[in-house]
Motif scaffolding. Structure first.
Motif, PDB file in Angstrom:
ATOM      1  N   LEU A   1      -7.158   1.791 -11.506  1.00 18.57           N
ATOM      2  CA  LEU A   1      -6.731   0.386 -11.527  1.00 18.57           C
ATOM      3  C   LEU A   1      -7.533  -0.480 -10.560  1.00 18.57           C
ATOM      4  CD1 LEU A   1      -2.854   0.798 -11.825  1.00 18.57           C
ATOM      5  CD2 LEU A   1      -4.382  -0.323 -13.473  1.00 18.57           C
ATOM      6  N   GLY A   2      -8.547   0.098  -9.942  1.00 19.49           N
ATOM      7  CA  GLY A   2      -9.442  -0.685  -9.098  1.00 19.49           C
ATOM      8  C   GLY A   2      -9.057  -0.771  -7.633  1.00 19.49           C
ATOM      9  N   ILE A   3      -8.060   0.005  -7.215  1.00 18.86           N
ATOM     10  CA  ILE A   3      -7.683  -0.004  -5.799  1.00 18.86           C
ATOM     11  C   ILE A   3      -8.777   0.699  -5.000  1.00 18.86           C
ATOM     12  CG2 ILE A   3      -5.912   0.608  -4.110  1.00 18.86           C
ATOM     13  CD1 ILE A   3      -4.998  -1.295  -6.368  1.00 18.86           C
ATOM     14  N   PRO A   4      -9.322   0.054  -3.961  1.00 19.21           N
ATOM     15  CA  PRO A   4     -10.410   0.666  -3.189  1.00 19.21           C
ATOM     16  C   PRO A   4     -10.001   1.985  -2.545  1.00 19.21           C
ATOM     17  CG  PRO A   4     -10.186  -1.669  -2.663  1.00 19.21           C
ATOM     18  CD  PRO A   4      -8.983  -1.301  -3.478  1.00 19.21           C
ATOM     19  N   GLU A   5     -10.936   2.893  -2.515  1.00 19.13           N
ATOM     20  CA  GLU A   5     -10.678   4.223  -1.959  1.00 19.13           C
ATOM     21  C   GLU A   5     -10.171   4.167  -0.522  1.00 19.13           C
ATOM     22  OE1 GLU A   5     -13.792   7.308  -0.501  1.00 19.13           O
ATOM     23  OE2 GLU A   5     -13.533   7.634  -2.647  1.00 19.13           O
ATOM     24  N   HIS A   6     -10.736   3.249   0.289  1.00 15.32           N
ATOM     25  CA  HIS A   6     -10.373   3.225   1.705  1.00 15.32           C
ATOM     26  C   HIS A   6      -8.921   2.785   1.937  1.00 15.32           C
ATOM     27  CE1 HIS A   6     -11.494  -1.079   1.196  1.00 15.32           C
ATOM     28  NE2 HIS A   6     -10.612  -1.286   2.164  1.00 15.32           N
ATOM     29  N   LYS A   7      -8.279   2.254   0.902  1.00 12.07           N
ATOM     30  CA  LYS A   7      -6.882   1.841   1.041  1.00 12.07           C
ATOM     31  C   LYS A   7      -5.900   2.933   0.626  1.00 12.07           C
ATOM     32  CE  LYS A   7      -7.389  -3.147   0.812  1.00 12.07           C
ATOM     33  NZ  LYS A   7      -6.783  -4.399   0.311  1.00 12.07           N
ATOM     34  N   LEU A   8      -6.421   4.039   0.128  1.00 12.33           N
ATOM     35  CA  LEU A   8      -5.565   5.120  -0.356  1.00 12.33           C
ATOM     36  C   LEU A   8      -5.836   6.421   0.391  1.00 12.33           C
ATOM     37  CD1 LEU A   8      -6.015   4.502  -4.189  1.00 12.33           C
ATOM     38  CD2 LEU A   8      -3.970   3.963  -2.849  1.00 12.33           C
ATOM     39  N   ARG A   9      -4.761   7.101   0.758  1.00 10.79           N
ATOM     40  CA  ARG A   9      -4.898   8.433   1.351  1.00 10.79           C
ATOM     41  C   ARG A   9      -3.773   9.336   0.870  1.00 10.79           C
ATOM     42  NH1 ARG A   9      -5.792   7.282   7.715  1.00 10.79           N
ATOM     43  NH2 ARG A   9      -7.367   5.642   7.533  1.00 10.79           N
ATOM     44  N   ILE A  10      -4.132  10.537   0.528  1.00 10.78           N
ATOM     45  CA  ILE A  10      -3.139  11.568   0.244  1.00 10.78           C
ATOM     46  C   ILE A  10      -2.759  12.154   1.597  1.00 10.78           C
ATOM     47  CG2 ILE A  10      -2.727  13.779  -0.900  1.00 10.78           C
ATOM     48  CD1 ILE A  10      -4.921  12.869  -2.945  1.00 10.78           C
ATOM     49  N   THR A  11      -1.477  12.148   1.905  1.00  5.83           N
ATOM     50  CA  THR A  11      -1.027  12.485   3.258  1.00  5.83           C
ATOM     51  C   THR A  11      -0.129  13.715   3.269  1.00  5.83           C
ATOM     52  OG1 THR A  11      -1.123  10.134   3.856  1.00  5.83           O
ATOM     53  CG2 THR A  11       0.111  11.591   5.320  1.00  5.83           C
ATOM     54  N   TYR A  12      -0.560  14.702   4.050  1.00  7.11           N
ATOM     55  CA  TYR A  12       0.248  15.903   4.250  1.00  7.11           C
ATOM     56  C   TYR A  12       1.244  15.613   5.372  1.00  7.11           C
ATOM     57  CZ  TYR A  12       1.475  20.650   5.681  1.00  7.11           C
ATOM     58  OH  TYR A  12       2.164  21.789   6.027  1.00  7.11           O
ATOM     59  N   VAL A  13       2.513  15.819   5.079  1.00  4.81           N
ATOM     60  CA  VAL A  13       3.571  15.493   6.042  1.00  4.81           C
ATOM     61  C   VAL A  13       4.534  16.666   6.179  1.00  4.81           C
ATOM     62  CG1 VAL A  13       3.478  13.017   5.493  1.00  4.81           C
ATOM     63  CG2 VAL A  13       5.098  14.502   4.275  1.00  4.81           C
ATOM     64  N   LYS A  14       5.369  16.587   7.187  1.00  7.39           N
ATOM     65  CA  LYS A  14       6.527  17.456   7.321  1.00  7.39           C
ATOM     66  C   LYS A  14       7.744  16.627   6.948  1.00  7.39           C
ATOM     67  CE  LYS A  14       4.550  21.238   8.912  1.00  7.39           C
ATOM     68  NZ  LYS A  14       4.662  22.542   8.231  1.00  7.39           N
ATOM     69  N   LEU A  15       8.516  17.130   6.003  1.00  3.34           N
ATOM     70  CA  LEU A  15       9.681  16.411   5.497  1.00  3.34           C
ATOM     71  C   LEU A  15      10.960  17.000   6.074  1.00  3.34           C
ATOM     72  CD1 LEU A  15      11.196  14.510   3.488  1.00  3.34           C
ATOM     73  CD2 LEU A  15      10.930  16.336   1.780  1.00  3.34           C
ATOM     74  N   MET A  16      11.763  16.146   6.703  1.00  2.00           N
ATOM     75  CA  MET A  16      13.061  16.566   7.230  1.00  2.00           C
ATOM     76  C   MET A  16      14.123  16.288   6.183  1.00  2.00           C
ATOM     77  SD  MET A  16      14.867  17.819   9.787  1.00  2.00           S
ATOM     78  CE  MET A  16      13.984  17.589  11.341  1.00  2.00           C
TER      79      MET A  16
END
Length: 215
Positions: free
Chosen positions: A119-134
């Motif tokens: 959809l044209g969203i720039p790469e630098h605005k997106l990150r896949i984020t590994y988190v710890k979920l409580m």
């Protein structure tokens, strides 16, 4: 002559309906055929719906783009890797996720990432984020993955998640503790309990490289 006209009256609209139903905007017919051959008709339908979601979102503002993509992928059934792919840890490509019709947290995050890039969203605005979920009413954290969208540098990103399915600022997601994040070009380590991120280099994650070899 009247008989021919009557036949035309009923047959032509039917042909137009079938043609419209099979039309895709961003996917070639050969790609659609290969997905159908491998995964079946239900998978084909999922791909066609995804394609229409992307097409309809193209002229919308950013928040509606995020919402449409998040809502679509969150409708896909959750399943752990062992059940979905027969492997302990597998990062599915978006068409694999659509084809199989189920997957786990990283599959959602990856699919949303590539949908928003389309959809044209720039790469630098997106990150896949590994988190710890409580999880609620527990004291234990579990590994989880979400997609984060950064409207501007230094601002709290918006979280796209398959557990809490509403778009929320990361600052409001106190149940998430970021560990690291990545996109196609880089890898970041979370600092100060996730409030800041430090770039640590290129994305050399093994699972990412395997994923990209199949896209």
């Amino acid at each position: 002559m009247k008989k021919i006209l009557l036949i035309s009256f009923f047959i032509v609209p039917f042909i137009l309906t079938v043609t419209t139903a099979q039309k895709t905007y961003n996917i070639s017919q050969s790609k659609l055929n290969s997905i159908t051959a491998k995964y079946g008709e239900k998978a084909k339908k999922r791909v066609e719906i995804w394609d229409k979601v992307i097409q309809n979102a193209k002229n919308k503002d950013i928040l509606h783009k995020l919402k449409d993509v998040n809502d679509f992928w969150n409708k896909i059934r959750y399943s752990r890797d062992k059940a979905a792919w027969g492997k302990k840890d597998y990062w599915a490509a978006p068409f694999e996720f659509l084809g199989n019709g189920r997957g786990d947290c990283e599959d959602y995050a990856i699919a949303k990432y590539f949908s928003l890039r389309k959809l044209g969203i720039p790469e630098h605005k997106l990150r896949i984020t590994y988190v710890k979920l409580m999880r609620k009413r527990t004291k234990y954290e579990e590994a989880h993955m979400v997609l984060t969208y950064y409207h501007k540098k230094g601002a709290s990103p918006i979280v796209l998640d398959n557990v809490n399915k509403k778009l929320k600022l990361a600052s409001k997601r106190t149940d998430l503790r970021p560990v690291y994040s990545f996109n196609a070009s880089g890898l970041w380590q979370a600092k100060n309990k996730g409030r800041t991120q430090k770039r640590v280099g290129k994305n050399n994650l093994r699972n990412w490289k395997k994923l990209m070899s199949r896209i």
